[in-house]
Design a protein around this motif. Sequence first.
Motif, PDB file in Angstrom:
ATOM      1  N   VAL A 169       0.817  -1.221   0.000  1.00 54.29           N
ATOM      2  CA  VAL A 169       0.000   0.000   0.000  1.00 54.29           C
ATOM      3  C   VAL A 169       0.849   1.268   0.000  1.00 54.29           C
ATOM      4  CG1 VAL A 169      -1.730   1.339   1.284  1.00 54.29           C
ATOM      5  CG2 VAL A 169      -1.928  -1.144   1.169  1.00 54.29           C
ATOM      6  N   ASN A 170       1.673   1.448   1.022  1.00 50.79           N
ATOM      7  CA  ASN A 170       2.269   2.758   1.272  1.00 50.79           C
ATOM      8  C   ASN A 170       3.196   3.235   0.162  1.00 50.79           C
ATOM      9  OD1 ASN A 170       0.843   2.435   3.575  1.00 50.79           O
ATOM     10  ND2 ASN A 170       2.560   2.500   4.987  1.00 50.79           N
ATOM     11  N   VAL A 171       4.098   2.373  -0.288  1.00 50.23           N
ATOM     12  CA  VAL A 171       4.985   2.765  -1.388  1.00 50.23           C
ATOM     13  C   VAL A 171       4.193   2.900  -2.686  1.00 50.23           C
ATOM     14  CG1 VAL A 171       6.949   2.040  -2.797  1.00 50.23           C
ATOM     15  CG2 VAL A 171       7.014   1.729  -0.322  1.00 50.23           C
ATOM     16  N   LYS A 172       3.228   2.053  -2.867  1.00 47.70           N
ATOM     17  CA  LYS A 172       2.430   2.041  -4.088  1.00 47.70           C
ATOM     18  C   LYS A 172       1.682   3.354  -4.277  1.00 47.70           C
ATOM     19  CE  LYS A 172      -1.028  -0.907  -6.377  1.00 47.70           C
ATOM     20  NZ  LYS A 172      -1.838  -2.138  -6.202  1.00 47.70           N
ATOM     21  N   TYR A 173       1.133   3.898  -3.168  1.00 47.94           N
ATOM     22  CA  TYR A 173       0.320   5.106  -3.266  1.00 47.94           C
ATOM     23  C   TYR A 173       1.005   6.362  -2.721  1.00 47.94           C
ATOM     24  CZ  TYR A 173      -3.251   1.636  -4.231  1.00 47.94           C
ATOM     25  OH  TYR A 173      -3.953   0.600  -4.782  1.00 47.94           O
ATOM     26  N   VAL A 174       2.177   6.226  -2.167  1.00 50.77           N
ATOM     27  CA  VAL A 174       3.076   7.319  -1.755  1.00 50.77           C
ATOM     28  C   VAL A 174       2.580   8.093  -0.538  1.00 50.77           C
ATOM     29  CG1 VAL A 174       4.366   9.362  -2.464  1.00 50.77           C
ATOM     30  CG2 VAL A 174       3.902   7.562  -4.140  1.00 50.77           C
ATOM     31  N   PHE A 225      -5.901  13.422   5.705  1.00 50.85           N
ATOM     32  CA  PHE A 225      -5.737  14.801   5.238  1.00 50.85           C
ATOM     33  C   PHE A 225      -5.131  14.855   3.843  1.00 50.85           C
ATOM     34  CE2 PHE A 225      -2.983  18.592   4.905  1.00 50.85           C
ATOM     35  CZ  PHE A 225      -3.961  19.575   4.955  1.00 50.85           C
ATOM     36  N   PHE A 226      -4.072  14.074   3.614  1.00 56.77           N
ATOM     37  CA  PHE A 226      -3.425  14.073   2.295  1.00 56.77           C
ATOM     38  C   PHE A 226      -4.398  13.614   1.208  1.00 56.77           C
ATOM     39  CE2 PHE A 226       1.067  13.340   4.250  1.00 56.77           C
ATOM     40  CZ  PHE A 226       1.104  14.679   4.604  1.00 56.77           C
ATOM     41  N   ARG A 227      -5.216  12.592   1.521  1.00 56.26           N
ATOM     42  CA  ARG A 227      -6.194  12.117   0.542  1.00 56.26           C
ATOM     43  C   ARG A 227      -7.238  13.193   0.240  1.00 56.26           C
ATOM     44  NH1 ARG A 227      -6.707   9.413  -3.821  1.00 56.26           N
ATOM     45  NH2 ARG A 227      -7.437  11.477  -4.333  1.00 56.26           N
ATOM     46  N   LYS A 228      -7.658  13.906   1.269  1.00 54.70           N
ATOM     47  CA  LYS A 228      -8.695  14.923   1.096  1.00 54.70           C
ATOM     48  C   LYS A 228      -8.216  16.089   0.253  1.00 54.70           C
ATOM     49  CE  LYS A 228     -12.003  17.755   3.650  1.00 54.70           C
ATOM     50  NZ  LYS A 228     -12.531  18.118   4.993  1.00 54.70           N
ATOM     51  N   VAL A 229      -6.965  16.521   0.475  1.00 61.07           N
ATOM     52  CA  VAL A 229      -6.459  17.683  -0.268  1.00 61.07           C
ATOM     53  C   VAL A 229      -5.767  17.290  -1.557  1.00 61.07           C
ATOM     54  CG1 VAL A 229      -6.199  18.995   1.875  1.00 61.07           C
ATOM     55  CG2 VAL A 229      -4.231  17.723   0.970  1.00 61.07           C
ATOM     56  N   GLY A 230      -5.609  15.983  -1.809  1.00 61.67           N
ATOM     57  CA  GLY A 230      -4.986  15.524  -3.042  1.00 61.67           C
ATOM     58  C   GLY A 230      -3.473  15.622  -3.048  1.00 61.67           C
ATOM     59  N   PHE A 231      -2.841  15.587  -1.860  1.00 65.10           N
ATOM     60  CA  PHE A 231      -1.382  15.707  -1.764  1.00 65.10           C
ATOM     61  C   PHE A 231      -0.732  14.354  -2.021  1.00 65.10           C
ATOM     62  CE2 PHE A 231       2.490  15.657   1.005  1.00 65.10           C
ATOM     63  CZ  PHE A 231       3.219  16.600   0.293  1.00 65.10           C
ATOM     64  N   LEU A 232       0.085  14.265  -3.071  1.00 66.57           N
ATOM     65  CA  LEU A 232       0.818  13.043  -3.426  1.00 66.57           C
ATOM     66  C   LEU A 232      -0.119  11.869  -3.751  1.00 66.57           C
ATOM     67  CD1 LEU A 232       3.696  13.138  -0.766  1.00 66.57           C
ATOM     68  CD2 LEU A 232       3.843  13.789  -3.169  1.00 66.57           C
ATOM     69  N   MET A 289       3.749   5.975  21.601  1.00 63.86           N
ATOM     70  CA  MET A 289       3.064   5.025  20.726  1.00 63.86           C
ATOM     71  C   MET A 289       1.721   5.587  20.250  1.00 63.86           C
ATOM     72  SD  MET A 289       3.827   1.403  22.689  1.00 63.86           S
ATOM     73  CE  MET A 289       2.444   0.580  21.921  1.00 63.86           C
ATOM     74  N   LEU A 290       0.980   6.228  21.149  1.00 63.29           N
ATOM     75  CA  LEU A 290      -0.305   6.818  20.782  1.00 63.29           C
ATOM     76  C   LEU A 290      -0.125   7.893  19.707  1.00 63.29           C
ATOM     77  CD1 LEU A 290      -2.050   7.157  24.277  1.00 63.29           C
ATOM     78  CD2 LEU A 290      -2.293   5.331  22.587  1.00 63.29           C
ATOM     79  N   ILE A 291       0.953   8.664  19.835  1.00 65.18           N
ATOM     80  CA  ILE A 291       1.233   9.691  18.825  1.00 65.18           C
ATOM     81  C   ILE A 291       1.581   9.034  17.491  1.00 65.18           C
ATOM     82  CG2 ILE A 291       2.871  11.515  18.201  1.00 65.18           C
ATOM     83  CD1 ILE A 291       3.004  12.186  21.216  1.00 65.18           C
ATOM     84  N   ALA A 292       2.372   7.935  17.556  1.00 65.84           N
ATOM     85  CA  ALA A 292       2.744   7.219  16.331  1.00 65.84           C
ATOM     86  C   ALA A 292       1.536   6.589  15.654  1.00 65.84           C
ATOM     87  CB  ALA A 292       3.790   6.146  16.650  1.00 65.84           C
ATOM     88  N   ILE A 293       0.458   6.399  16.392  1.00 62.42           N
ATOM     89  CA  ILE A 293      -0.779   5.883  15.806  1.00 62.42           C
ATOM     90  C   ILE A 293      -1.631   7.021  15.248  1.00 62.42           C
ATOM     91  CG2 ILE A 293      -2.984   4.749  16.337  1.00 62.42           C
ATOM     92  CD1 ILE A 293      -1.468   3.079  18.435  1.00 62.42           C
ATOM     93  N   ALA A 294      -1.802   8.076  16.048  1.00 59.29           N
ATOM     94  CA  ALA A 294      -2.749   9.146  15.698  1.00 59.29           C
ATOM     95  C   ALA A 294      -2.268  10.009  14.531  1.00 59.29           C
ATOM     96  CB  ALA A 294      -3.015  10.011  16.924  1.00 59.29           C
ATOM     97  N   VAL A 295      -0.997  10.409  14.556  1.00 63.70           N
ATOM     98  CA  VAL A 295      -0.505  11.353  13.543  1.00 63.70           C
ATOM     99  C   VAL A 295      -0.570  10.767  12.134  1.00 63.70           C
ATOM    100  CG1 VAL A 295       1.535  12.610  12.732  1.00 63.70           C
ATOM    101  CG2 VAL A 295       0.898  12.679  15.150  1.00 63.70           C
ATOM    102  N   PRO A 296      -0.050   9.554  11.879  1.00 59.93           N
ATOM    103  CA  PRO A 296      -0.140   9.006  10.515  1.00 59.93           C
ATOM    104  C   PRO A 296      -1.582   8.815  10.038  1.00 59.93           C
ATOM    105  CG  PRO A 296       1.513   7.829  11.766  1.00 59.93           C
ATOM    106  CD  PRO A 296       0.763   8.669  12.737  1.00 59.93           C
ATOM    107  N   ILE A 297      -2.475   8.394  10.937  1.00 58.39           N
ATOM    108  CA  ILE A 297      -3.879   8.226  10.541  1.00 58.39           C
ATOM    109  C   ILE A 297      -4.460   9.561  10.103  1.00 58.39           C
ATOM    110  CG2 ILE A 297      -6.194   7.729  11.413  1.00 58.39           C
ATOM    111  CD1 ILE A 297      -5.012   5.501  13.086  1.00 58.39           C
ATOM    112  N   ALA A 298      -4.243  10.595  10.914  1.00 58.52           N
ATOM    113  CA  ALA A 298      -4.782  11.916  10.593  1.00 58.52           C
ATOM    114  C   ALA A 298      -4.182  12.463   9.299  1.00 58.52           C
ATOM    115  CB  ALA A 298      -4.510  12.881  11.752  1.00 58.52           C
ATOM    116  N   LEU A 299      -2.873  12.313   9.127  1.00 58.36           N
ATOM    117  CA  LEU A 299      -2.218  12.840   7.927  1.00 58.36           C
ATOM    118  C   LEU A 299      -2.644  12.086   6.670  1.00 58.36           C
ATOM    119  CD1 LEU A 299       1.421  13.561   9.175  1.00 58.36           C
ATOM    120  CD2 LEU A 299      -0.353  15.213   8.591  1.00 58.36           C
ATOM    121  N   THR A 300      -2.840  10.773   6.780  1.00 58.41           N
ATOM    122  CA  THR A 300      -3.267   9.995   5.605  1.00 58.41           C
ATOM    123  C   THR A 300      -4.632  10.467   5.120  1.00 58.41           C
ATOM    124  OG1 THR A 300      -2.011   8.073   6.388  1.00 58.41           O
ATOM    125  CG2 THR A 300      -3.690   7.675   4.718  1.00 58.41           C
TER     126      THR A 300
END
Length: 654
Positions: free
Chosen positions: A398-403, A466-473, A453-464
């Motif tokens: 997933v991650n490398v495939k969709y950046v 967000f990036f999808r919503k704004v069309g970033f990468l 650990m909680l931060i390592a869970i929350a931040v990537p989820i939120a950013l993923t």
Amino acid sequence: MGKFEKDAKVLLDAIGGKENVSAVTHCATRMRFVLNDEKKADVKTIEAIPAVKGTFTNAGQFQVIIGNDVPIFYNDFTAVSGIEGVSKEAAKSAAKNNQNPVQRVMTLLAEIFTPIIPAIIVGGLILGFRNIIDQVQWGFWGGQTIAQHSQFWSGISAFLWLPGEAIFQFLPVGIVWSVSRKMGTSQILGIVLGICLVSPQLLNAYDVASTPAAEIAKKWVWDFGFFTVRRIGYQGQVIPALLAGLSLSYLEIFWRKRIPEVVSMIFVPFLSLIPALILAHTVLGPIGWTIGQWISTIVYAGLTGPVKWLFGAIFGAVYAPFVITGLHHMTNAIDTQLVTDTGGTGLWPMIALSNIAQGSAVFAYYLMNRHKEREAQVSLPATISAYLGVTEPALFGVNVKYVYPLVAGMIGSSIAGFLSVTFNVTANAIGIGGLPGILSIKVKYMLPFFFIMLIAIAVPIALTFFFRKVGFLTKAEDELMVDSQDEALAVAEEKATVQVGTVAEVKSPLTGRVKALSEATDPVFAQGVMGQGVVIEPSEGLLTAPVDGVVSVLFPTKHAVGLITDQGLELLMHIGMDTVNLEGKGFEAHIKQGDKVAVGDKLISFDRDVIKEAGYITETPVIVTNQEDYQVDTAEQLPHEIKRGDALLKASKI
């Protein structure tokens, strides 16, 4: 015209033509190319070829996933290209030309450390359990630890000391053995040399710092009259063991070429082992010890120095790309050296946090695509795998495939790494990664690590999200969505004329333990790229027919076989991982390609000990490769024990 002649011609053009191919070979499922210039490969065109299921690059090889028809495709490709294929080992050798010196060293380290990683992980996990038993003080027991409160658990802790300490104290034995295995030299000599580095007759490496120099000079030396050699062990040392192992292997290779075979059994081992042992205790050991201390000192300075926050942020961000390139294996040596020199490692917590961050990014992708069956089948198992410390399915699936999920995970991991070194989080040793990684953390750092650990869970989820919503990468995913819509229309038109509802029952071809396919070691199988099914860890070395059908593929090295039923169900069974390297050793086929078989007929006998002694695993994926035509369900809840002939899968025509 061959079955895949048209596709083979398109592939030849898309990889840059004949002049761009340095070598080509294939395994049970993939075409493996060594390209002179990988930039000339048009990946989008290649992945659009009907016979191609995907591509990826690893260790200097451009790999094109075909499936169990790969032998036929390979023959058609060599026919249209005029390129003569080579053995897999020759291709791997040629692939080294595509690697710079640093990559070659990293590849060597990866191949040496991979066989001993399970032991290192077990050792770290054991230390983690002992950490909980011996060091966590519980208020409701008056501040006592579990071991202090319970004699039973005190005994458990004492018992677990045996394997936990054995793994790290005698790590040089495993390293020298693995070097010998990798170099193709005598593994028993490697074991003997490793033992000579950690013998009880030597001053234990962990006691050197607390032993006065005068005492070492008097008691811990070999006295040869006019000179002495320090009699010091290398328990837990990585670099001295690596150098000693390499010296032994190169000496053996040197003497093999020069000593007549009739007396080689006598002279080659002697002239290899003794000089290597002398070099280990006089030159290589002291040099390796010094280099190891330099490296651990530099990394430790990065972890504790005035700009440790920057070191943590950078390491947290780049660890996932390290995994993609294979460079992450070098951290095992650094981690182990840090544990030896400083009593703990600050790298391992950041590695566990990176696992969690990448898993969280792919989990966010799953949440966004959970109603798309194909995407969900890949992303949810990849999430679980990453949370348990194995990120290859998440990264490659997933991650490398969709950046954009990759970048979201890297940012989250960077923040977590920054916080980890800021709070000086330290692990006892290398342990299991991902969420269970907290077990390897020293007790006083467990609470801050939990919040990180909680931060390592929350931040990537939120950013993923967000990036999808704004069309970033998101360009790669957007283009794939358009292509998928066109493919879906074509498939729908074709399937409109096909009768559905037929159910095919697949019996177990093996006796052993069956588990979910997502737990397969090879990410290509784990991601479901080749098809859907299960993976079986065999307890016996016999593979039988799981269905009535015809042998569609029997690989020359007899480690993989494909079947097709009268209803069109296509099955692939791949015994072990990377067992193609054995070139048929330990395998015996009872059938040939084109034979008709019935449920329970013998297909392949295999020697599990031969496979394991060669350093490979025996887990066997059993998959339905034409997953676009069949819905695959397991007969029982996984995991569970199974016998040959028991119900394994149900495949429903769709």
